[in-house]
Each structure stands twice: as C-alpha cells, then as structure tokens.
Design an enzyme around this catalytic site. Structure first.
Site, PDB file in Angstrom:
ATOM      1  N   LYS A  18      -8.197   4.290   2.151  1.00  0.00           N
ATOM      2  CA  LYS A  18      -7.565   5.319   2.063  1.00  0.00           C
ATOM      3  C   LYS A  18      -7.632   6.076   0.607  1.00  0.00           C
ATOM      4  O   LYS A  18      -7.963   7.529   0.763  1.00  0.00           O
ATOM      5  CB  LYS A  18      -6.023   5.286   2.295  1.00  0.00           C
ATOM      6  CG  LYS A  18      -5.871   5.255   4.015  1.00  0.00           C
ATOM      7  CD  LYS A  18      -4.725   4.573   4.253  1.00  0.00           C
ATOM      8  CE  LYS A  18      -4.605   3.018   4.070  1.00  0.00           C
ATOM      9  NZ  LYS A  18      -5.675   2.580   5.046  1.00  0.00           N
ATOM     10  N   GLU A  56     -17.623  22.909 -16.419  1.00  0.00           N
ATOM     11  CA  GLU A  56     -17.993  21.817 -16.769  1.00  0.00           C
ATOM     12  C   GLU A  56     -17.320  20.828 -15.848  1.00  0.00           C
ATOM     13  O   GLU A  56     -17.917  19.654 -15.312  1.00  0.00           O
ATOM     14  CB  GLU A  56     -17.825  21.475 -18.081  1.00  0.00           C
ATOM     15  CG  GLU A  56     -18.603  22.543 -18.881  1.00  0.00           C
ATOM     16  CD  GLU A  56     -18.191  22.531 -20.596  1.00  0.00           C
ATOM     17  OE1 GLU A  56     -18.693  21.564 -21.145  1.00  0.00           O
ATOM     18  OE2 GLU A  56     -17.631  23.691 -20.896  1.00  0.00           O
ATOM     19  N   SER A  73     -11.840  26.300 -28.400  1.00  0.00           N
ATOM     20  CA  SER A  73     -11.751  25.048 -29.348  1.00  0.00           C
ATOM     21  C   SER A  73     -10.867  24.944 -30.138  1.00  0.00           C
ATOM     22  O   SER A  73     -10.342  25.890 -30.976  1.00  0.00           O
ATOM     23  CB  SER A  73     -13.441  25.089 -29.926  1.00  0.00           C
ATOM     24  OG  SER A  73     -13.212  24.180 -31.252  1.00  0.00           O
ATOM     25  N   ASN A 130     -15.413  28.716 -24.380  1.00  0.00           N
ATOM     26  CA  ASN A 130     -16.227  27.421 -23.318  1.00  0.00           C
ATOM     27  C   ASN A 130     -15.861  27.553 -21.929  1.00  0.00           C
ATOM     28  O   ASN A 130     -14.776  27.825 -21.348  1.00  0.00           O
ATOM     29  CB  ASN A 130     -15.564  26.148 -24.080  1.00  0.00           C
ATOM     30  CG  ASN A 130     -16.066  25.867 -25.321  1.00  0.00           C
ATOM     31  OD1 ASN A 130     -17.143  26.412 -25.855  1.00  0.00           O
ATOM     32  ND2 ASN A 130     -15.282  25.062 -26.026  1.00  0.00           N
ATOM     33  N   LYS A 150     -14.932  29.975 -30.457  1.00  0.00           N
ATOM     34  CA  LYS A 150     -15.786  29.312 -29.118  1.00  0.00           C
ATOM     35  C   LYS A 150     -14.982  30.028 -28.030  1.00  0.00           C
ATOM     36  O   LYS A 150     -13.699  29.969 -27.924  1.00  0.00           O
ATOM     37  CB  LYS A 150     -15.448  27.819 -29.219  1.00  0.00           C
ATOM     38  CG  LYS A 150     -16.574  26.979 -30.034  1.00  0.00           C
ATOM     39  CD  LYS A 150     -18.102  27.537 -29.660  1.00  0.00           C
ATOM     40  CE  LYS A 150     -18.259  26.516 -28.448  1.00  0.00           C
ATOM     41  NZ  LYS A 150     -18.622  25.417 -28.801  1.00  0.00           N
ATOM     42  N   GLN A 203      -7.795  -1.470   4.113  1.00  0.00           N
ATOM     43  CA  GLN A 203      -6.764  -0.799   3.641  1.00  0.00           C
ATOM     44  C   GLN A 203      -7.408  -0.023   2.286  1.00  0.00           C
ATOM     45  O   GLN A 203      -6.865   0.996   1.888  1.00  0.00           O
ATOM     46  CB  GLN A 203      -5.774  -1.843   3.287  1.00  0.00           C
ATOM     47  CG  GLN A 203      -4.690  -1.364   2.284  1.00  0.00           C
ATOM     48  CD  GLN A 203      -3.508  -2.005   2.233  1.00  0.00           C
ATOM     49  OE1 GLN A 203      -3.148  -2.706   3.545  1.00  0.00           O
ATOM     50  NE2 GLN A 203      -3.180  -2.759   1.035  1.00  0.00           N
ATOM     51  N   SER A 240       0.828  -1.186  -0.024  1.00  0.00           N
ATOM     52  CA  SER A 240       0.110  -0.027   0.004  1.00  0.00           C
ATOM     53  C   SER A 240       0.901   1.456   0.076  1.00  0.00           C
ATOM     54  O   SER A 240       0.388   2.475   0.391  1.00  0.00           O
ATOM     55  CB  SER A 240      -0.955   0.156   1.199  1.00  0.00           C
ATOM     56  OG  SER A 240      -0.192  -0.223   2.448  1.00  0.00           O
ATOM     57  N   THR A 299     -38.011  28.661 -11.082  1.00  0.00           N
ATOM     58  CA  THR A 299     -38.089  27.559 -10.436  1.00  0.00           C
ATOM     59  C   THR A 299     -38.482  26.568 -11.960  1.00  0.00           C
ATOM     60  O   THR A 299     -38.865  27.010 -12.873  1.00  0.00           O
ATOM     61  CB  THR A 299     -39.509  27.385  -9.753  1.00  0.00           C
ATOM     62  OG1 THR A 299     -40.561  27.809 -10.380  1.00  0.00           O
ATOM     63  CG2 THR A 299     -39.367  28.346  -8.683  1.00  0.00           C
ATOM     64  N   HIS A 300     -38.104  25.437 -11.909  1.00  0.00           N
ATOM     65  CA  HIS A 300     -38.431  24.460 -12.957  1.00  0.00           C
ATOM     66  C   HIS A 300     -37.585  25.010 -14.253  1.00  0.00           C
ATOM     67  O   HIS A 300     -37.879  24.774 -15.332  1.00  0.00           O
ATOM     68  CB  HIS A 300     -40.019  24.258 -13.295  1.00  0.00           C
ATOM     69  CG  HIS A 300     -40.744  24.108 -12.330  1.00  0.00           C
ATOM     70  ND1 HIS A 300     -40.994  22.558 -12.062  1.00  0.00           N
ATOM     71  CD2 HIS A 300     -41.353  24.685 -11.370  1.00  0.00           C
ATOM     72  CE1 HIS A 300     -41.876  22.559 -10.805  1.00  0.00           C
ATOM     73  NE2 HIS A 300     -42.089  23.911 -10.385  1.00  0.00           N
TER      74      HIS A 300
HETATM   75  N1  ARG Z   1      -2.050  -0.910   5.496  1.00  0.00           N
HETATM   76  C1  ARG Z   1      -3.005  -1.480   6.430  1.00  0.00           C
HETATM   77  C2  ARG Z   1      -4.195  -0.408   6.250  1.00  0.00           C
HETATM   78  O1  ARG Z   1      -4.006   0.402   5.471  1.00  0.00           O
HETATM   79  C3  ARG Z   1      -2.412  -1.113   7.754  1.00  0.00           C
HETATM   80  C4  ARG Z   1      -3.077  -2.021   9.048  1.00  0.00           C
HETATM   81  C5  ARG Z   1      -2.464  -3.403   8.459  1.00  0.00           C
HETATM   82  N2  ARG Z   1      -2.854  -4.131   9.719  1.00  0.00           N
HETATM   83  C6  ARG Z   1      -2.770  -5.549   9.545  1.00  0.00           C
HETATM   84  N3  ARG Z   1      -2.848  -6.212  10.591  1.00  0.00           N
HETATM   85  N4  ARG Z   1      -2.477  -6.072   8.504  1.00  0.00           N
HETATM   86  O2  ARG Z   1      -5.224  -0.729   6.775  1.00  0.00           O
END
Ligand code: ARG
Length: 468
Positions: free
Chosen positions: A332, A297, A284, A292, A290, A329, A30, A162-163
């Site tokens: 994130k 957007e 464009s 734009n 143009k 995991q 990760s 409205t609408h």
């Molecule tokens: N990389 C893991 C996460 O983002 C960290 C925690 C991992 N814990 C474990 N017991 N493998 O959640």
C-alpha cells in the site's frame, strides 16, 4: 523486550493462549497507512451487508441498522473524528471493533463469508481506480497548459535539438505540443491499468470462495466494478494491478522529469529561452539576485522517489507463492506514495508551464545557429538530382568552410559555393531562411504552421477529454 498487546481490536486470537508480543504487534500494525482506505472499506462493508441480508444472515431491521452505522462511521472518518485504538491492527479491524461497540453482537455478524484477504484486495482496487481517474484529470490540466502556450506562441521559431546540439529549426508550438502526446500516452497507461483492475473480488473469502451462497457478481454491481474476477485465488493473490498503476505513475514521473529538466535549461542564463513566473520561482537565502526554478527541479527530483516506489513494490511481490501472503501488506505505501507524489507534482508543474514567459528574440536567434539549416541545404541538392550521400559530404564541406570563417551558411560567397558543387548555385540561398525551412515541413505531423494548427486542434480535443 517482550510483552502482551491487548486484544480488544484483534480479529483473531481464539486459538492462542497469549496475545501477541509487543514487537510483533508493532511490526504488523498497518493503521497508520491503511486508514486511507476507510471509504473503500466501508463501501465494501455496505455491499457485504446487503449480500448477507439477501442470503438471510441479516434480517431487514439488522440490515437497516448496519447500514446506518456504516454511514455514521463514514461521517466520523470524513470529519476526522474516527478514533483508532492502539489495539486496532488494521483499518478492517478498527471498523469492525467500532461496529461492535456501536451495534453489539450485530456488529460481529458482518465478518461472515469474507476475509481481510478479499477485503484488502477490493479496497485497494477501488482506491487505485479512483486514483487513476484523478491523475488522468490532472494530466489533462497539464496538457491544457501546453495547448494554451502553444496557441499563444504560434509562429514563433525555436531551435530543435538532438544530443542537446541545435539540429533543425521548429516552431516553439511544435515543441510544446510534443508534451501533449507524451502525456497522452501516460494518461493512456493509467486508463489501461484502471480498466484492467476494474474487477470485483469480494466473495472470494480467504482464497477459495465461501459456503454461504454469497454472489460475487452482486458485489460487482454494488461497487460499480465492470466485472467479477474469474478465480478466487487469483483475486486475493494478485497485485499486478498495483504494479501497473505504480508503473504508470513512474513512467509519468519520468515524463515530468524530462519536462522539469527542459524548464531548468530554458530558465538558465545560458539558454535564457524562458522565464518561470514569480509564483513558481524561488530566491536564494544568500544570493539576492537569484531566481531559481525550484519547482521544475523538485518535479525532476520526485521521479527518483516514484521509481523507488515501483522498484520496492516489484521486489515485494516477486516470488510470492499463491495466494495471500502478509508481505502484501507492504503494497500500500508505495502505491499511495506514487499517486500522492503525482497529485502534488502535477498541479505545480502545470502552473509552472502556464507561467512560462518565452523570449522570442533569443529563441529565433538560436533557431538558425549551429548550422541548423545544413540538412535543408542537402535536401535541396537531393531535389536537384544529387545522391544524398554526396549531398551530405558536400554540405559537410560547406559547413567546415563556414566554421573556419566564423560565418553561418549564408555568409559564404556564392562563387565559392558553386565551386564546391555545380548544383550549389545562387538558387540555394532560399534554403538559408529558417521560416522557409519550417514552412516546407508541411506533413500533417510536422512543424509547418498550418500543420501545427491542425495538431493544436487535435491536442485541445485530447486535453479536454480528460478534464471535468
Ligand atoms: N493488513 C493486511 C494487508 O494489508 C490485510 C490482510 C491481512 N490478512 C491476513 N490474513 N492477515 O494486506
């Protein structure tokens, strides 16, 4: 394909006869995204070193060397010189590997009493807390752009819809200030999420706490958390805080997408209410004429992405048993993406709003079109004792006739009006003036100029409270 990944950066392995399969390792690594948590991870490590020293696991000299190494590590990250290895599984492992390289066996003491489960929960909370503060500041900047525009255009008429059909005339400033209050609730959602997640979780260990005598409240003090989580299992398992932040981001992105859509409409030649500044427009590659509104957007389009982040995260967390599960995991990237998308979007849309040049004549002409004063005429009849139900019918008839003749309400013959209803005498003509219609709506939250001036002061205060 199978193979053996090396174990230099692994935080586990003692109980296994072989290292992990290459494909399994690739799935679990990760560092590509959790490296963004280095600051938070090092802050947690500093707090942990202090706690280890307090309970006697590190002596004074060891603590000093540990803290100095943590500072050097931070310096490497800050200058983009921290070298991750292929054998680093995550940011926690990479930092420990580096500390061991740097400090020898002392580096291996830091892991006592903590787990990546409480580490990652702490890191992500710290990251989210800062993210909320940053986004609230950016929302404040956008609110300020609206307040400035509202102030600069006080007194300009505009059609209220409205609408997407013209409804009643308003002041352009009233329309612009509506966004300040929408954004204020967006900021409020971020602030609420921030306050709720402001809980320290280090000291929870893997899930049940630890046996070393570490004090959870000490981590809260070191890291500036408002409270300590009340339950170690909840502390490592919960991600509703991340859901709240992502949800606040998704709702904010929806607010911005509505704004983006309005700017696209205003900038079209059909509306032609406003022109977007050169710096926020694009040309464009084929059509030389143009201009734009790409920024607006893109802002509208980014909402889909942030909503996707929220849906993904909800789906990841759904049905996970307590406590930590590796599925987490996956939490994130959606949170990072939602926040980073808004960090990109907010300054761009703020600049776009600040760059808008409104067309007074177009706005004023449109403010009365489409029989926008029909409600006012009906209310005039109400003030003359006509039940609204009847007034609505009568004015509907007036509108129908005007439409047939191709004129607005003021284009009908007064005698004809009087025929339709005795209350429709010459005195009702005063109701055919849009300025008068706006001025009459003088409740404190309505569109009369004095009201809008007061609203503007309040809006400025709110915007200022989020800045700096
Ligand atoms: N990389 C893991 C996460 O983002 C960290 C925690 C991992 N814990 C474990 N017991 N493998 O959640």
């Amino acid at each position: 394909m199978s193979g053996d990944a090396t174990d230099a950066g692994r935080l586990w392995g003692g109980r296994f006869a072989t290292g992990p399969d290459v494909a399994a390792w690739a799935l679990g690594v990760s560092t590509s995204f959790d490296r963004h948590l280095w600051r938070q991870d090092l802050a947690g490590s500093g707090a942990h070193a202090r706690e280890l020293a307090r309970i006697g696991v590190l002596d004074d000299d060891e603590l000093a060397r540990m803290l100095a190494a943590i500072d050097r590590c931070a310096e490497l990250f800050a200058t983009d010189r921290f070298a991750f290895l292929d054998t680093d599984e995550d940011v926690h492992g990479a930092i420990e590997r580096w500390l061991v390289e740097e400090l020898g066996p002392l580096g291996g003491k830091l892991r006592a009493g903590r787990s990546r489960n409480d580490q990652i929960a702490s890191d992500l909370r710290l990251w989210c807390r800062e993210a909320c503060d940053g986004l609230i500041g950016l929302v404040g900047e956008l609110q300020t752009a609206f307040v400035d525009q509202a102030e600069a255009h006080l007194g300009w008429l505009a059609p209220g819809y409205t609408h997407l059909q013209r409804g009643q005339p308003v002041l352009l400033s009233h329309h612009l200030l509506a966004y300040v209050w929408m954004l204020e609730r967006d900021a409020g959602r971020l602030a609420d999420a921030r306050d709720r997640l402001d809980e320290s979780v280090l000291g929870s260990g893997a899930l049940a706490g630890q046996t070393l005598g570490l004090d959870p409240d000490a981590y809260a003090r070191h890291l500036g958390f408002a409270r300590t989580a009340a339950n170690t299992m909840d502390a490592v398992a919960s991600r509703d805080f991340a859901l709240e932040v992502t949800s606040a981001c998704a709702i904010l992105s929806v607010t911005l997408s509505r704004l983006g859509e309005e700017i696209v409409l205003w900038a079209s030649s059909e509306f032609a209410f406003a022109e977007v500044g050169d710096a926020f427009s694009t040309g464009s590659s084929i059509m030389p004429q143009k201009r734009n509104p790409d920024v607006a957007e893109l802002v509208r389009g980014k909402a889909g992405r942030v909503i996707g982040d929220l849906m993904g995260l909800l789906t990841t967390v759904k049905a996970l048993p307590l406590t930590y599960n590796r599925d987490l995991q996956e939490d994130k990237e959606p949170v990072f993406d939602a926040v980073e998308t808004l960090r990109l979007v907010l300054p761009a849309i703020t600049g776009t709003v600040a760059s808008l040049r409104f067309d007074r004549a177009r706005l004023e002409a449109a403010s009365v079109g489409g029989f926008a004063l029909a409600t006012d005429l009906a209310e005039e009849l109400v003030l003359r004792g006509v039940p609204f139900r009847e007034a609505h019918e009568v004015v509907g008839e007036v509108v129908r006739r005007a439409e047939e003749r191709g004129v607005d309400l003021d284009g009908l013959d007064p005698a004809e009006l009087a025929e339709l209803h005795p209350a429709l005498d010459a005195g009702v003509a005063v109701r055919f003036d849009p300025r008068q219609a706006v001025a009459r709506r003088d409740a404190v939250n309505a569109t009369a100029e004095a009201s809008v001036r007061e609203q503007l002061t309040a809006a400025r205060r709110v915007a200022d409270s989020h800045r700096g």
